[in-house]
Design a protein around this motif. Structure first.
Motif, PDB file in Angstrom:
ATOM      1  N   ARG A   1       0.818  -1.223   0.000  1.00 45.25           N
ATOM      2  CA  ARG A   1       0.000   0.000   0.000  1.00 45.25           C
ATOM      3  C   ARG A   1       0.850   1.272   0.000  1.00 45.25           C
ATOM      4  O   ARG A   1       0.520   2.258  -0.671  1.00 45.25           O
ATOM      5  CB  ARG A   1      -0.940   0.010   1.211  1.00 45.25           C
ATOM      6  CG  ARG A   1      -2.072  -1.001   1.130  1.00 45.25           C
ATOM      7  CD  ARG A   1      -3.029  -0.845   2.297  1.00 45.25           C
ATOM      8  NE  ARG A   1      -4.091  -1.836   2.272  1.00 45.25           N
ATOM      9  CZ  ARG A   1      -5.223  -1.711   1.582  1.00 45.25           C
ATOM     10  NH1 ARG A   1      -5.429  -0.608   0.864  1.00 45.25           N
ATOM     11  NH2 ARG A   1      -6.144  -2.661   1.616  1.00 45.25           N
ATOM     12  N   THR A   2       1.938   1.262   0.750  1.00 43.98           N
ATOM     13  CA  THR A   2       2.791   2.450   0.786  1.00 43.98           C
ATOM     14  C   THR A   2       3.410   2.716  -0.570  1.00 43.98           C
ATOM     15  O   THR A   2       3.462   3.855  -1.053  1.00 43.98           O
ATOM     16  CB  THR A   2       3.887   2.296   1.854  1.00 43.98           C
ATOM     17  OG1 THR A   2       3.268   2.148   3.137  1.00 43.98           O
ATOM     18  CG2 THR A   2       4.804   3.511   1.875  1.00 43.98           C
TER      19      THR A   2
ATOM     20  N   LYS B   1       0.875   4.247  -2.843  1.00 47.29           N
ATOM     21  CA  LYS B   1       0.601   5.654  -2.559  1.00 47.29           C
ATOM     22  C   LYS B   1       1.712   6.559  -3.054  1.00 47.29           C
ATOM     23  O   LYS B   1       1.467   7.668  -3.518  1.00 47.29           O
ATOM     24  CB  LYS B   1       0.403   5.843  -1.056  1.00 47.29           C
ATOM     25  CG  LYS B   1      -0.905   5.295  -0.512  1.00 47.29           C
ATOM     26  CD  LYS B   1      -1.005   5.498   0.991  1.00 47.29           C
ATOM     27  CE  LYS B   1      -2.304   4.927   1.544  1.00 47.29           C
ATOM     28  NZ  LYS B   1      -2.380   5.068   3.026  1.00 47.29           N
ATOM     29  N   THR B   2       2.957   6.112  -2.921  1.00 46.57           N
ATOM     30  CA  THR B   2       4.085   6.969  -3.289  1.00 46.57           C
ATOM     31  C   THR B   2       4.426   6.886  -4.770  1.00 46.57           C
ATOM     32  O   THR B   2       5.023   7.812  -5.319  1.00 46.57           O
ATOM     33  CB  THR B   2       5.325   6.603  -2.467  1.00 46.57           C
ATOM     34  OG1 THR B   2       5.632   5.211  -2.640  1.00 46.57           O
ATOM     35  CG2 THR B   2       5.093   6.882  -0.987  1.00 46.57           C
TER      36      THR B   2
ATOM     37  N   PRO C   1       1.996   5.882  -7.511  1.00 44.28           N
ATOM     38  CA  PRO C   1       0.717   5.400  -8.050  1.00 44.28           C
ATOM     39  C   PRO C   1       0.735   5.172  -9.559  1.00 44.28           C
ATOM     40  O   PRO C   1       0.110   4.224 -10.045  1.00 44.28           O
ATOM     41  CB  PRO C   1      -0.271   6.503  -7.662  1.00 44.28           C
ATOM     42  CG  PRO C   1       0.567   7.723  -7.471  1.00 44.28           C
ATOM     43  CD  PRO C   1       1.868   7.231  -6.924  1.00 44.28           C
TER      44      PRO C   1
END
Length: 231
Positions: free
Chosen positions: A208-209, A212-213, A215
């Motif tokens: 997930r990280t 997010k960083t 995408p």
């Protein structure tokens, strides 16, 4: 031809490849055609399970592949050692890492999680409705405990890595909870399925990280896998 995808650099002039974690074993063979449709060609010895290498390059300059045990794929991705992975939905349910996002069912490795018992027990009038506690052999302790707790039964788990089918005949447990594909191994060991717990298939997972960083980059990889599944 698919355009190459690149992992953004963390430092000036430095680049870091995306790591895709894939499982050893039966599912690895099924993944070959899907990877090809996604435009991914690992090093030639990737599919050779006798190779002692665990990390492989690919035709994509920004992508590397690691080959690990199926239960370890989720951990590699959850802790950020790999940005992407392929893992069974059984493993996702067992570990339930909040760091994982599973956007895509790859429609591979289809089987089921089931509870099995010796044939004689399955044919008896004791259907388990009055149980308060039962001993179960499994490699899925968390799934097992949750499943029985939902009906008010305490599961005394015997955690095994394999050969679950031996447990009832040797007095280790009353039941087993395991993956079932054809049921032939159960039948060969005098067991029958008594309850279906969940359907299982392979999923694409993403940290997930990382999503997010980065995408755009990881979104593009998800899109390529989605097209490969559809194709």
């Amino acid at each position: 031809m698919n355009a190459p995808l690149f992992w953004p650099a963390r430092g000036a002039g430095a680049s870091e490849a995306i790591v895709l974690a894939l499982p050893k074993g039966r599912l690895l063979g099924e993944l070959g055609p899907l990877l090809a449709r996604a435009g991914i060609e690992p090093d030639p010895d990737f599919a050779d399970e006798s190779s002692r290498r665990l990390r492989f390059g690919t035709n994509e300059r920004g992508l590397e592949v690691v080959r690990v045990r199926s239960f370890d794929v989720a951990t590699f991705v959850a802790f950020g050692a790999a940005a992407l992975g392929v893992v069974g939905s059984d493993v996702l349910a067992e570990f339930d890492y909040p760091e994982l996002y599973a956007p895509l069912d790859l429609r591979l490795g289809r089987c089921r999680l089931s509870i099995a018992a010796p044939e004689a027990d399955a044919a008896s009038s004791d259907d388990g409705s009055r149980w308060s506690q039962v001993r179960v052999a499994t490699k899925y302790p968390n799934i097992t405990r949750r499943h029985f707790a939902a009906r008010g039964v305490t599961a005394d788990v015997v955690h095994l890595s394999g050969a679950m089918e031996l447990a009832p005949s040797l007095g280790l447990s009353r039941l087993i909870l395991d993956l079932v594909q054809t049921g032939s191994t159960l039948r060969a060991n005098g067991l029958v399925e008594i309850e279906h717990v969940a359907d299982v298939s392979a999923r694409l997972i993403v940290n997930r990280t990382a999503l997010k960083t980065r995408p755009d980059l990881l979104g593009a990889w998800i899109a390529r896998f989605r097209a490969a599944v559809a194709g």
